[in-house]
Design an enzyme around this catalytic site. Structure first.
Site, PDB file in Angstrom:
ATOM      1  N   GLU A   1      -3.842   7.399  -4.701  1.00 18.57           N
ATOM      2  CA  GLU A   1      -4.093   6.899  -6.061  1.00 18.57           C
ATOM      3  C   GLU A   1      -5.356   7.532  -6.645  1.00 18.57           C
ATOM      4  O   GLU A   1      -6.329   7.714  -5.927  1.00 18.57           O
ATOM      5  CB  GLU A   1      -4.233   5.367  -6.014  1.00 18.57           C
ATOM      6  CG  GLU A   1      -2.941   4.696  -5.605  1.00 18.57           C
ATOM      7  CD  GLU A   1      -3.081   3.192  -5.393  1.00 18.57           C
ATOM      8  OE1 GLU A   1      -4.171   2.631  -5.644  1.00 18.57           O
ATOM      9  OE2 GLU A   1      -2.093   2.582  -4.966  1.00 18.57           O
TER      10      GLU A   1
ATOM     11  N   HIS B   1      -1.155   0.188  -9.746  1.00 20.99           N
ATOM     12  CA  HIS B   1      -1.843  -0.726  -8.807  1.00 20.99           C
ATOM     13  C   HIS B   1      -2.477  -1.903  -9.570  1.00 20.99           C
ATOM     14  O   HIS B   1      -3.705  -2.045  -9.608  1.00 20.99           O
ATOM     15  CB  HIS B   1      -2.902   0.019  -7.981  1.00 20.99           C
ATOM     16  CG  HIS B   1      -3.276  -0.739  -6.726  1.00 20.99           C
ATOM     17  ND1 HIS B   1      -3.715  -0.135  -5.590  1.00 20.99           N
ATOM     18  CD2 HIS B   1      -3.278  -2.076  -6.458  1.00 20.99           C
ATOM     19  CE1 HIS B   1      -3.981  -1.036  -4.667  1.00 20.99           C
ATOM     20  NE2 HIS B   1      -3.725  -2.236  -5.171  1.00 20.99           N
TER      21      HIS B   1
ATOM     22  N   ARG C   1       0.854  -1.174   0.000  1.00 20.54           N
ATOM     23  CA  ARG C   1       0.000   0.000   0.000  1.00 20.54           C
ATOM     24  C   ARG C   1       0.897   1.233   0.000  1.00 20.54           C
ATOM     25  O   ARG C   1       1.935   1.254   0.686  1.00 20.54           O
ATOM     26  CB  ARG C   1      -0.901   0.034   1.255  1.00 20.54           C
ATOM     27  CG  ARG C   1      -2.086  -0.923   1.207  1.00 20.54           C
ATOM     28  CD  ARG C   1      -3.144  -0.475   0.207  1.00 20.54           C
ATOM     29  NE  ARG C   1      -4.318  -1.327   0.179  1.00 20.54           N
ATOM     30  CZ  ARG C   1      -4.521  -2.350  -0.643  1.00 20.54           C
ATOM     31  NH1 ARG C   1      -3.598  -2.675  -1.534  1.00 20.54           N
ATOM     32  NH2 ARG C   1      -5.643  -3.043  -0.615  1.00 20.54           N
TER      33      ARG C   1
END
Ligand code: NAP
Length: 316
Positions: free
Chosen positions: A263, A281, A234
């Site tokens: 993000e 991601h 993360r």
């Protein structure tokens, strides 16, 4: 009457929606305008008994409070750091996620990032496309993996799957996590000690409060100018300002990042650097993993509303 569920995110393909819409009355939050969403959360949301959401969107405490009849939150993803776990647990709401089915593909992406950084693949791709090869421009030599140390921060399912792959490249493995883990002789005493021993520091922990910004300037300095940070966990685990500073001043060698704190906004300072490899991601973003994740996420809802135990509960 069909149980009502709230569906968050716009990642659900038509076949998944058909599977959902047969047994459930679905409220699709991603299809609502901001006004419609506010109206829904103040009214019809009281009937909602299940939530289907993504690991990135999760379910925060305020939104969860709009669903007083909530019984289950099914998360598509393994990370549950965006879910208000404690308030939901106090209400007796079950939370499920999708572990295991994505582990191998996330580990593959992690190794791909590590290799792309070590061998500078994005730079080489640009070198060929731009015509620099034909101009015989000088190229910097890359680094081999053999004999190097990979330090895995978080030696769980993904961390161990990454280690298995990196051993095949002739790398030595060390790790750090809170518990002893499966190979205690490889465990370092702290994250800083792991960084100091590692050529590549690979972050595989959960996000959340316990790991927020633990990869800070001190850890990056311990990794050093020859070191590389790989983060597939993360974005919140890494202090991105400290990372950009360490990379741009040469105190850290390189980084390969799949996840970011805000993000899809990646700090311009990171985007500007040649010694950084970036992906959006996509650890589990394969046909196979996404199909299995959808099946498990929907399977948890189906099991619960059929009065059966859920398939993959999150322990709180
Ligand atoms: P896992 O099997 O639960 O492994 C997590 C490991 O981290 C555990 O071994 C745990 O050991 C350790 N850990 C937890 N909290 C820690 C802390 N505060 N300090 C140090 N170590 C800690 O989970 P997984 O399936 O490997 O997934 C790991 C994470 O990868 C997920 O939570 C998710 O955020 C991320 N992920 C990213 C992608 C992507 O697309 N990039 C895809 C899937 C998953 P201890 O409890 O003993 O510390």
């Amino acid at each position: 009457m069909k149980p009502q569920i709230a569906v968050f995110g716009n990642i659900w393909p038509d076949d998944a929606l058909r599977t959902l819409e047969a047994p459930f009355a679905c409220h699709h939050l991603a299809r609502m305008s901001a006004d419609e969403r506010r109206t829904f959360l103040k009214g019809p949301a009281v009937q909602v008994r299940g939530v289907l959401t993504t690991g990135t969107i999760g379910l925060d405490a305020k939104t969860a409070a709009s669903f007083p009849a909530l019984e289950i939150v099914s998360v598509h993803g393994v990370g549950v750091d965006a879910v208000a776990l404690q308030p939901l647990a106090r209400r007796g709401v079950i939370v499920t996620n999708t572990p295991d089915v994505l582990t191998e593909d996330v580990a593959d992406l992690t190794v791909a990032l590590l290799l792309a950084s070590a061998r500078r693949l994005p730079l080489l791709d640009r070198y060929v496309r731009s015509g620099h090869w034909q101009e015989a421009r000088p190229l910097q030599l890359a680094r081999s993996l053999r004999g190097k140390v990979a330090g895995i921060y978080g030696y769980g399912r993904i961390g161990q799957a990454v280690a298995m792959r990196l051993r095949a490249f002739g790398m030595a493995i060390r790790y750090f996590q809170r518990s002893a883990g499966p190979e205690p002789s490889l465990r370092c005493a702290s994250l800083a000690a792991l960084a100091a021993e590692s050529d590549y520091l690979v972050v595989c922990t959960p996000g959340g409060v316990a790991t927020r910004h633990v990869i800070d300037a001190e850890v990056l300095d311990a990794l050093g100018p020859e070191g590389t940070l790989v983060n597939i966990a993360r974005g919140s685990v890494v202090d991105e300002a400290a990372l950009a500073d360490a990379l741009s001043t040469g105190r850290l060698g390189a980084a390969a990042l799949d996840v970011f704190e805000d993000e899809p906004n990646v700090p311009p300072a990171l985007r500007a650097l040649d010694n950084v490899v970036l992906t959006p991601h996509v650890g589990s973003f394969t046909v196979e993993a996404r199909q299995a994740m959808r099946d498990l996420a929907i399977g948890n809802l189906l099991a619960h509303f059929a009065g059966k135990p859920v398939l993959s509960p999150v322990a709180v």
